[in-house]
Write a protein that holds these residues in place. Structure first.
Motif, PDB file in Angstrom:
ATOM      1  N   PHE A   1       0.858  -1.183   0.000  1.00 19.65           N
ATOM      2  CA  PHE A   1       0.000   0.000   0.000  1.00 19.65           C
ATOM      3  C   PHE A   1       0.893   1.231   0.000  1.00 19.65           C
ATOM      4  O   PHE A   1       2.077   1.137   0.279  1.00 19.65           O
ATOM      5  CB  PHE A   1      -0.922   0.007   1.234  1.00 19.65           C
ATOM      6  N   ALA A   2       0.311   2.381  -0.317  1.00 18.24           N
ATOM      7  CA  ALA A   2       1.074   3.630  -0.275  1.00 18.24           C
ATOM      8  C   ALA A   2       0.591   4.474   0.898  1.00 18.24           C
ATOM      9  O   ALA A   2      -0.581   4.422   1.271  1.00 18.24           O
ATOM     10  CB  ALA A   2       0.898   4.395  -1.581  1.00 18.24           C
TER      11      ALA A   2
ATOM     12  N   CYS B   1       3.500  -3.851   3.529  1.00 19.60           N
ATOM     13  CA  CYS B   1       4.593  -2.983   3.144  1.00 19.60           C
ATOM     14  C   CYS B   1       3.986  -1.644   2.723  1.00 19.60           C
ATOM     15  O   CYS B   1       3.081  -1.610   1.897  1.00 19.60           O
ATOM     16  CB  CYS B   1       5.292  -3.687   1.991  1.00 19.60           C
ATOM     17  N   LEU B   2       4.444  -0.553   3.344  1.00 21.23           N
ATOM     18  CA  LEU B   2       3.882   0.762   3.029  1.00 21.23           C
ATOM     19  C   LEU B   2       4.902   1.597   2.263  1.00 21.23           C
ATOM     20  O   LEU B   2       5.965   1.953   2.790  1.00 21.23           O
ATOM     21  CB  LEU B   2       3.439   1.465   4.310  1.00 21.23           C
ATOM     22  N   ASN B   3       4.563   1.888   1.042  1.00 20.55           N
ATOM     23  CA  ASN B   3       5.483   2.607   0.145  1.00 20.55           C
ATOM     24  C   ASN B   3       5.222   4.117   0.182  1.00 20.55           C
ATOM     25  O   ASN B   3       4.262   4.581   0.777  1.00 20.55           O
ATOM     26  CB  ASN B   3       5.310   2.062  -1.280  1.00 20.55           C
ATOM     27  N   LYS B   4       6.093   4.834  -0.473  1.00 21.23           N
ATOM     28  CA  LYS B   4       6.040   6.300  -0.601  1.00 21.23           C
ATOM     29  C   LYS B   4       6.218   6.979   0.748  1.00 21.23           C
ATOM     30  O   LYS B   4       5.601   8.015   1.038  1.00 21.23           O
ATOM     31  CB  LYS B   4       4.739   6.749  -1.297  1.00 21.23           C
TER      32      LYS B   4
ATOM     33  N   ALA C   1       0.749  -8.336  -3.872  1.00 19.60           N
ATOM     34  CA  ALA C   1      -0.588  -7.831  -4.126  1.00 19.60           C
ATOM     35  C   ALA C   1      -0.646  -6.352  -3.775  1.00 19.60           C
ATOM     36  O   ALA C   1      -0.032  -5.911  -2.808  1.00 19.60           O
ATOM     37  CB  ALA C   1      -1.609  -8.606  -3.295  1.00 19.60           C
ATOM     38  N   GLY C   2      -1.355  -5.595  -4.542  1.00 17.90           N
ATOM     39  CA  GLY C   2      -1.484  -4.173  -4.262  1.00 17.90           C
ATOM     40  C   GLY C   2      -2.260  -3.485  -5.358  1.00 17.90           C
ATOM     41  O   GLY C   2      -2.220  -3.898  -6.513  1.00 17.90           O
ATOM     42  N   LEU C   3      -2.981  -2.458  -4.976  1.00 19.63           N
ATOM     43  CA  LEU C   3      -3.730  -1.690  -5.967  1.00 19.63           C
ATOM     44  C   LEU C   3      -2.755  -0.991  -6.902  1.00 19.63           C
ATOM     45  O   LEU C   3      -1.631  -0.695  -6.511  1.00 19.63           O
ATOM     46  CB  LEU C   3      -4.567  -0.628  -5.253  1.00 19.63           C
ATOM     47  N   SER C   4      -3.191  -0.691  -8.093  1.00 18.27           N
ATOM     48  CA  SER C   4      -2.269  -0.004  -8.983  1.00 18.27           C
ATOM     49  C   SER C   4      -2.080   1.429  -8.496  1.00 18.27           C
ATOM     50  O   SER C   4      -2.960   2.013  -7.871  1.00 18.27           O
ATOM     51  CB  SER C   4      -2.761  -0.055 -10.425  1.00 18.27           C
TER      52      SER C   4
ATOM     53  N   VAL D   1       0.315   2.251  -6.301  1.00 12.10           N
ATOM     54  CA  VAL D   1       1.029   2.269  -5.028  1.00 12.10           C
ATOM     55  C   VAL D   1       2.545   2.126  -5.212  1.00 12.10           C
ATOM     56  O   VAL D   1       3.317   2.337  -4.274  1.00 12.10           O
ATOM     57  CB  VAL D   1       0.533   1.178  -4.052  1.00 12.10           C
ATOM     58  N   GLY D   2       2.945   1.767  -6.425  1.00 13.07           N
ATOM     59  CA  GLY D   2       4.377   1.652  -6.698  1.00 13.07           C
ATOM     60  C   GLY D   2       4.870   0.225  -6.805  1.00 13.07           C
ATOM     61  O   GLY D   2       6.049  -0.057  -6.650  1.00 13.07           O
ATOM     62  N   LYS D   3       3.943  -0.679  -7.122  1.00 12.10           N
ATOM     63  CA  LYS D   3       4.293  -2.101  -7.232  1.00 12.10           C
ATOM     64  C   LYS D   3       5.325  -2.360  -8.342  1.00 12.10           C
ATOM     65  O   LYS D   3       6.314  -3.051  -8.113  1.00 12.10           O
ATOM     66  CB  LYS D   3       3.019  -2.902  -7.526  1.00 12.10           C
ATOM     67  N   SER D   4       5.061  -1.826  -9.518  1.00 14.52           N
ATOM     68  CA  SER D   4       6.000  -2.068 -10.628  1.00 14.52           C
ATOM     69  C   SER D   4       7.367  -1.486 -10.304  1.00 14.52           C
ATOM     70  O   SER D   4       8.392  -2.137 -10.534  1.00 14.52           O
ATOM     71  CB  SER D   4       5.502  -1.435 -11.928  1.00 14.52           C
TER      72      SER D   4
END
Ligand code: GDP
Ligand code: ZN
Length: 364
Positions: free
Chosen positions: A108-109, A137-140, A189-192, A194-197
């Motif tokens: 997630f972000a 995992c929390l990105n950004k 898994a993650g919504l688009s 959030v920085g998955k790629s």
């Protein structure tokens, strides 16, 4: 071929990609020697593109990404082989079809898009319902202050999670995440958005090259749900490449739902509800009901799960308010359908399939 085949060690490997009836198998290190492939010049290939034995097809043995398999008839020059056996699975997800996954990594972000507690809770519950380990995992992280991160981590700790804070942009937390993925099969898994790629490309710098390689051989339909690819992490371990997903349906058995909240699980460890089929709403002497933040989420999800269950029961038996109940020993008897009191427990396999609804074909 060097005469006596029986003395050669069995070739074992892991299926890393499936397309139609072809299986890309990553061979286990130490099993493939120069002698085995009869070549002094070039190193043996690490992957073979395989078909499966007719016998496996006849018995309906499915081969999934993540499966450990026995490979025969290795053609080292053409890099081909035949899968002759599938070893027993530790776990199985049906959508995406992945065998032997150890954990789900939810990404997630913290911002852009903003972290939405209800949505996060929903994904966590869905992920927990697979009964695999769930890592958050929390990105950004670069977009919020350290004070804000502390608020989030305190709150999530109450939920029973210790998120890994990362920033693909600044590199924060990537090392920790990287090590936590070693030697495991992880489903991302993650919504688009959030920085998955970006994260996958950071974790596996030469990924693009590998995608090109495999999709060249397994030419068509890379973006169908049937196509699953496991990417090898530089530190060991595999990452399941999966399509993005939207709002997941919660389709577990109502009585299992509380188990998918770590904080409710804790309460159930500490004591028992008076009724063994307690749904933790307004039953007397319930240990789950109480003053915890996500109890509200629990009640909302429960209503949803019950509604879905009721719908399924009606579809299964649309004509009648009665349903056939097994009485054992081949005997069965009609009983009134129960709407919200008692539910058939889902099998573990069904629970493992639950993650499937997290995923939707990107092209769908
Ligand atoms: P995906 O849809 O989940 O695969 O997300 P992408 O990897 O395409 O990233 C979505 C957007 O977020 C892109 O504009 C990225 O540059 C940006 N992004 C990814 N990671 C970070 C990060 O750690 N910090 C910031 N500020 N932006 C990021
Ligand atoms: Zn209860």
């Amino acid at each position: 071929m060097s005469g006596d085949q029986t003395t050669e060690p069995q070739l074992l490997g892991t299926v890393v990609a499936v397309q139609a009836n072809f299986y890309q198998v990553r061979l286990e290190e130490g099993r493939v020697t120069k002698e085995a492939c009869n070549s002094e010049k070039s190193p043996p290939p690490l992957e073979l593109l395989c078909t499966r034995r007719n016998r496996l097809k006849k018995i309906g043995q499915q081969i999934m990404a993540g499966d450990r398999v026995v490979v025969e008839e290795a053609d080292w020059v053409g890099k081909r082989g035949v899968v002759s056996e599938v070893l027993p699975r530790q776990t199985q997800l049906d959508r995406p079809p992945v065998a032997n996954a150890n954990r789900i990594l939810l990404v997630f972000a913290l911002a852009e898009p903003p972290l939405e507690p209800y949505q996060l809770s929903r994904f966590l519950v869905k992920a927990e319902s697979t009964e695999l380990d769930v890592v958050l995992c929390l990105n950004k992280s670069d977009l919020v202050s350290s004070e804000q991160r502390l608020v989030v981590s305190d709150r999530l700790e109450e939920w029973g999670y210790q998120p890994i804070f990362i920033s693909v942009k600044t590199g924060m937390g990537i090392e920790e995440l990287f090590h936590s993925l070693n030697n495991k099969i992880t489903v991302f898994a993650g919504l688009s958005g959030v920085g998955k790629s970006s994260l996958i490309n950071t974790l596996i710098p030469d990924l693009k090259l590998r995608v090109g390689e495999v999709s060249g051989k397994l030419a068509r339909g890379r973006h169908t749900t049937r196509h699953v690819q496991l990417f090898e992490l530089p530190g060991g371990g595999l990452l399941a490449d999966t399509p993005g997903f939207n709002q997941p349906d919660l389709d577990c058995a109502p009585q299992d739902l509380a188990n998918y909240f770590p904080e409710a699980r804790e309460r159930l460890k500490g004591g028992k509800c008076q009724f063994s089929d307690c749904l933790h709403r307004d039953e007397p002497n319930c240990v789950v009901r109480g003053d915890w933040e996500r109890y509200e989420h629990y009640l909302e999800f429960l209503a949803e799960v019950i509604a879905l269950q009721t719908q399924i029961n009606h579809q299964a038996d649309p004509e009648s308010n009665m349903k056939l109940i097994s009485k054992g020993k081949g005997q069965a008897q009609y009983e009134p359908k129960l709407e919200s009191k008692k539910y058939r427990r889902m099998s573990r396999r069904t629970q493992l399939q639950a993650l499937q609804d997290l995923y939707q074909d990107e092209d769908a």
